[in-house]
Design an enzyme around this catalytic site. Structure first.
Site, PDB file in Angstrom:
ATOM      1  N   LYS A   1      49.466  29.237  48.335  1.00 18.01           N
ATOM      2  CA  LYS A   1      48.095  29.109  47.838  1.00 18.01           C
ATOM      3  C   LYS A   1      47.430  27.804  48.307  1.00 18.01           C
ATOM      4  CE  LYS A   1      48.920  31.934  43.663  1.00 18.01           C
ATOM      5  NZ  LYS A   1      47.810  32.917  43.537  1.00 18.01           N
TER       6      LYS A   1
ATOM      7  N   LYS B   1      45.056  28.372  39.515  1.00 16.84           N
ATOM      8  CA  LYS B   1      45.975  29.473  39.793  1.00 16.84           C
ATOM      9  C   LYS B   1      47.383  28.895  39.784  1.00 16.84           C
ATOM     10  CE  LYS B   1      43.688  30.084  43.687  1.00 16.84           C
ATOM     11  NZ  LYS B   1      43.484  31.508  43.914  1.00 16.84           N
ATOM     12  N   ARG B   2      48.419  29.752  39.825  1.00 11.58           N
ATOM     13  CA  ARG B   2      49.775  29.235  39.923  1.00 11.58           C
ATOM     14  C   ARG B   2      49.903  28.272  41.100  1.00 11.58           C
ATOM     15  NH1 ARG B   2      53.759  31.500  36.449  1.00 11.58           N
ATOM     16  NH2 ARG B   2      55.186  30.169  37.596  1.00 11.58           N
TER      17      ARG B   2
ATOM     18  N   LYS C   1      36.792  36.430  39.261  1.00  8.10           N
ATOM     19  CA  LYS C   1      36.287  35.838  38.011  1.00  8.10           C
ATOM     20  C   LYS C   1      35.269  34.740  38.326  1.00  8.10           C
ATOM     21  CE  LYS C   1      40.945  36.405  36.227  1.00  8.10           C
ATOM     22  NZ  LYS C   1      42.224  35.676  36.032  1.00  8.10           N
TER      23      LYS C   1
ATOM     24  N   THR D   1      42.591  37.647  41.893  1.00  9.08           N
ATOM     25  CA  THR D   1      41.585  38.105  40.933  1.00  9.08           C
ATOM     26  C   THR D   1      40.817  36.902  40.394  1.00  9.08           C
ATOM     27  OG1 THR D   1      43.315  38.100  39.232  1.00  9.08           O
ATOM     28  CG2 THR D   1      42.696  40.241  40.181  1.00  9.08           C
TER      29      THR D   1
ATOM     30  N   HIS E   1      52.565  44.369  45.089  1.00  2.83           N
ATOM     31  CA  HIS E   1      51.741  43.193  44.823  1.00  2.83           C
ATOM     32  C   HIS E   1      51.932  42.068  45.806  1.00  2.83           C
ATOM     33  CE1 HIS E   1      49.848  44.014  40.907  1.00  2.83           C
ATOM     34  NE2 HIS E   1      50.871  44.828  40.738  1.00  2.83           N
TER      35      HIS E   1
HETATM   36  C1  LIG Z   1      43.240  35.504  36.815  1.00  2.00           C
HETATM   37  C2  LIG Z   1      44.372  34.668  36.449  1.00  2.00           C
HETATM   38  C3  LIG Z   1      45.371  34.410  37.389  1.00  2.00           C
HETATM   39  C4  LIG Z   1      45.318  34.916  38.808  1.00  2.00           C
HETATM   40  O1  LIG Z   1      44.627  33.969  39.590  1.00  2.00           O
HETATM   41  P1  LIG Z   1      44.656  34.020  41.196  1.00  2.00           P
HETATM   42  O2  LIG Z   1      43.653  32.990  41.591  1.00  2.00           O
HETATM   43  O3  LIG Z   1      44.205  35.403  41.570  1.00  2.00           O
HETATM   44  O4  LIG Z   1      46.029  33.705  41.618  1.00  2.00           O
HETATM   45  C5  LIG Z   1      46.438  33.608  37.013  1.00  2.00           C
HETATM   46  N1  LIG Z   1      46.514  33.090  35.775  1.00  2.00           N
HETATM   47  C6  LIG Z   1      45.557  33.303  34.843  1.00  2.00           C
HETATM   48  C7  LIG Z   1      45.694  32.688  33.489  1.00  2.00           C
HETATM   49  C8  LIG Z   1      44.459  34.103  35.144  1.00  2.00           C
HETATM   50  O5  LIG Z   1      43.522  34.330  34.224  1.00  2.00           O
END
Ligand SMILES: *Cc1c(COP(=O)(O)O)cnc(C)c1O
Length: 832
Positions: free
Chosen positions: A568, A562-563, A674, A670, A370
């Site tokens: 990032k 995101k985190r 979304k 991901t 990952h």
């Molecule tokens: C999809 C998702 C992530 C991953 O987000 P990235 O932008 O790909 O880092 C992290 N936390 C939650 C709650 C998510 O639904």
């Protein structure tokens, strides 16, 4: 939230009166008989429980059928081993899967109850940090939809991901007791408890046939108790489960202590061994190397393998068919101890020879990588593993020995440094086990999670291993389940698409291609904008209720959720916000539309820089949002406690998706999928799955900027990167950094953000923010201008939705099934 009967409402009343009455009876039955409550004085939580129990009733028969069918056919099972399953809430998903969302909404509304408030009672199953754990949940859902007999295996943490509160602009972590009211979706299996051993010693012994064997004895035992979390597939044709283990003190161990008359201390020690499954480590993309973490890893792996072997042995007398009946996917290296554990079971417990045991392992395991970030790669001190798991350390040494023998044998000329690089033991300094090498060598397939990431694996840290096993690394680009991320999260868009294309797309996401011609239809674009508007208004109400901040739904909703991590680059986003702020004040942004920048995300509790960035966001927001010269033209908002449920509210309302990691650092992402699926345009680097999203939606429908992965790599490693030059050479950038560093946003403490600026200007700017700044700002300017052309923007947004079919996790799972697990999938998950 949608109102019953609205044109955009996919849940418009359709249910028959008899169905409504039947559901009312079931709800009242559960309220009385399962919960011991009468209708008078019942709370929203009670109604949540009653509805969840009624919905579970619809799933249980299918679950048993699915399980029995797999037994009867002796089907190959897929086992997904993961430290994390970020499932989120289940009620809406299960109502949709069982086809009863509309009925439930109608019935409860009919009863005078607030349906959305009831849904909101469900605690979130936050058994994960972020992308890795959410992927595990999406893949489980898709495996189930595709009819694969699959089991997730993981840990039933008492405390999942912490809740994030903001106090004076700073993150505060609070524990979240998500099981406070029990868990309707899990069956507790106190009858399924398996012993797991730690510590102790090994010795040679003779077995019944007088063969020499190795024994692992003494030490201490903890019991793993099973909890089965139900996962329904689309249409509820299949129901699978995720078996999560909680730690229970061993009874024998207790007895010994109790007999010594040391009751109080025995009970105290009991809770010590049970603390194993207490808490999820809240570190995303970092290995903290804590002993308890290693214990958790072995705990769930040992219980899971014992369970898997028991299930196999209930039908098979020997292990020859094991790899034909069992596929074990290792989600990252966290479950890599499964490799020496299976070897131990085969060799020590079943007397199988080394070579045969190894070939069984190799046929069974596959491993998903990952991340390539060095701080995330797991290594454990040899001494620690040797102490906690003495037999496993011996087996790891032997695996390594056999592997390196093969390497030397295949080599055309001796090369000891290469052997050292390939070894499972890192000999530099304290000797450590490289878990990724162990997982790699033991697996028949190793996959990356996006095309670029897989290429970088082959070229970079896995380069030597790749040359040793050239067919082993394959790509499996991540995906997301359209049931949760479109059908459930975005009811208005689902209703719109369904009116034009029918609802087959929910299980055949490629059907969204049918929207391509509609992008040219002005009336459809109008409807599409109305949907986005509805979703933005819903988010505005949520933000207002939660933060008391009023947002303008006409503004461009620019979203980065995101985190919080330096790679990032949320900081780059903030730098753009400050740049735009300065331009507005100077009258140099009059051609730009009003913009609302939304950020959300948690920082690891020990990650100082990430927490400082959260604080900076709040300080900048306070200044900008109060500046009368800016007015409505720019807003900055941090939405606290980002989790799956918050994501489900934000994704449908976004216009712009920020995916701006330094190229080469985000394995896939991901969140990018979304947002695009919900009609946001992406501004991003050519990183992770952004590259593939660009290929699908077309370069003209995505905003790429910045260094490519190879250029970024060259800049960082081959010298020639002088951040100071960017700082002194670009007056706008200079101004932004000075404002941050000299206290323009923290006048009471001017030095508060000195460290942030120093990281960029003096300490090498590892993530290359300054190198990408100018291109990012220019790109954002183009975004703003593009947004002002409503029609052109909607056309692009519709084409994004239309072309996201490839990123359904159904596609991802089908590829795993065909090329790694070799299991069949149901052709027609929609049952049409
Ligand atoms: C999809 C998702 C992530 C991953 O987000 P990235 O932008 O790909 O880092 C992290 N936390 C939650 C709650 C998510 O639904």
């Amino acid at each position: 939230m949608t109102q019953g009967g609205s044109i955009l409402d996919a849940d418009a009343p359709v249910a028959k009166e008899s169905e409504v009455d039947a559901l009312k009876r079931r709800l009242h039955k559960h309220l009385r008989h399962s919960l011991g409550k009468g209708a008078v004085g019942s709370t929203a939580l009670d109604w949540y429980m009653a509805l969840a129990l009624s919905t579970r009733d619809l799933m249980v028969e299918t679950w048993m059928d699915s399980t029995h069918r797999a037994y009867a056919n002796d089907a190959k099972r897929v086992y997904y081993l993961s430290m994390e399953f970020l499932v989120g809430r289940s009620l809406t998903a299960n109502l949709l899967a069982t086809g009863s969302l509309g009925l439930a909404r109608q019935t409860l509304t009919d009863m005078g109850l607030d349906f959305d408030a009831i849904l909101d009672q469900e605690p979130e199953a936050a058994l994960g940090n972020g992308g890795l754990g959410r992927l595990a949940a999406c893949l489980m859902e898709s495996m189930t939809t595709l009819g694969i007999p699959a089991y997730g295996y993981g840990i039933y943490y008492d405390y999942g991901m912490f809740s994030q509160y903001i106090d004076g602009g700073q993150q505060v972590e609070m524990p979240e007791r998500w099981l406070r009211h029990g868990n309707v979706w899990a069956f507790d299996r106190s009858d399924v408890t398996l012993p797991v051993r730690f510590y102790g010693r090994t010795e040679d012994a003779l077995d019944v046939r007088n063969h020499k064997v190795r024994r692992w004895l003494d030490g201490e035992e903890v019991f793993a108790e099973a909890h089965d979390l139900l996962v329904a597939g689309h249409g509820c044709w299949t129901v699978n489960s995720i078996r999560l283990w909680s730690a229970q003190a061993s009874r024998e161990f207790d007895l010994r202590r109790f007999n010594q008359g040391d009751y109080i201390n025995a009970v105290a020690e009991q809770s010590f061994s049970e603390s194993l499954s207490h808490v999820l480590y809240p570190d995303d993309s970092t290995s903290m190397g804590k002993e308890l973490r290693l214990k958790q890893e072995y705990f769930f792996v040992a219980a899971s393998l014992a369970d898997i072997v028991r299930r196999f042995r209930s039908i098979h007398d020997d292990f020859t068919k094991f790899p034909q009946k069992v596929a074990i996917q290792l989600n990252d290296t966290h479950p890599a101890l499964a490799v020496p554990e299976l070897m131990r079971i085969l060799i020590d417990a079943h007397g199988i020879g080394w070579d045969e045991a190894w070939s069984i392992c190799n046929g069974t395991f596959s491993y998903t990588n990952h991340t390539l970030l060095p701080e995330a790669l797991e290594t454990w001190p040899v001494g620690l593993i040797g102490h906690m798991l003495p037999r496993h350390m011996e087996i790891i040494y032997e695996i390594n020995h056999h592997f390196l023998e093969g390497v030397r044998h295949r080599a055309t000329q001796p090369d000891d440094t290469r052997v050292g690089r390939l070894s499972m033991i890192d000999e530099a300094g304290e000797r450590r086990v490289r878990m990724s090498h162990l997982a790699f060598v033991a697996s028949h397939r190793v996959n990356g999670v996006a095309a670029l990431h897989t290429d970088l694996m082959r070229a970079g840290i896995f380069g030597d291993l790749h040359r040793e096993f050239p067919d082993r690394i394959v790509n499996k680009t991540n995906g997301i389940t359209p049931r949760r991320w479109l059908q459930a999260a975005n009811r208005p868009l689902t209703a719109l698409i369904t009116r034009h294309l029918g609802d087959r797309f929910v299980a055949h996401l490629d059907d969204l291609r049918g929207l391509v011609p509609l992008a040219e239809d002005a009336a459809f674009r109008e409807e599409f904008r109305a949907v986005k508007r509805t979703n933005k208004e819903a988010l505005c109400r949520y933000v207002d209720a939660r933060l008391g901040v009023e947002l303008d739904p006409n503004s461009l909703f620019d979203v980065q959720v995101k985190r919080i991590h330096e790679y990032k680059r949320q900081l780059l986003n903030v730098m753009h916000v400050i740049t735009l702020y300065n331009r507005i004040r100077e009258g140099r942004a009059d051609d730009q539309p009003p913009r609302t920048v939304l950020l959300a995300g948690k920082a690891a509790p020990g990650y100082h820089m990430a927490k400082l960035i959260i604080r900076l966001i709040h300080d900048v927001a306070r200044v900008i949002n109060a500046d009368p010269l800016v007015g409505e033209r720019l807003r900055l908002v941090f939405v606290p406690d980002y989790n799956v449920s918050v994501a489900e509210r934000i994704m449908p309302a976004a216009d712009l998706s920020e995916q701006i990691s330094t190229a080469g650092t985000e394995a896939s992402g991901t969140g990018n999928m979304k947002l695009a699926l919900n009609g946001a345009l992406t501004i991003g680097t050519r990183d992770g799955a952004n590259v593939e999203i660009g290929e699908e939606v077309g370069e003209e429908n995505i905003f790429f900027f910045g260094l490519t992965a190879d250029k970024a790599e060259v800049l960082r490693t081959k010298g020639g990167h002088d951040p100071w030059q960017y700082y002194t050479g670009d007056p706008e950038l200079h101004m932004v950094l000075d404002m941050i560093g000299q206290g323009a946003f923290s006048p009471a403490e001017p030095d508060r953000y000195r460290a942030i600026v120093d990281t960029l200007t003096r300490h090498g700017d590892y993530y290359l923010l300054l190198a990408d700044y100018a291109d990012y700002i220019a790109c954002q300017e183009r975004v703003g201008l593009a947004y002002r052309d409503d029609e052109a923007w909607s056309r692009k947004a519709i084409l994004n939705v239309a072309r996201m079919g490839r990123f359904s996790s159904d596609v991802t799972v089908s590829e795993y099934a065909r090329e790694i697990w070799r299991v069949p999938v149901r052709d027609d998950p929609a049952g049409m």
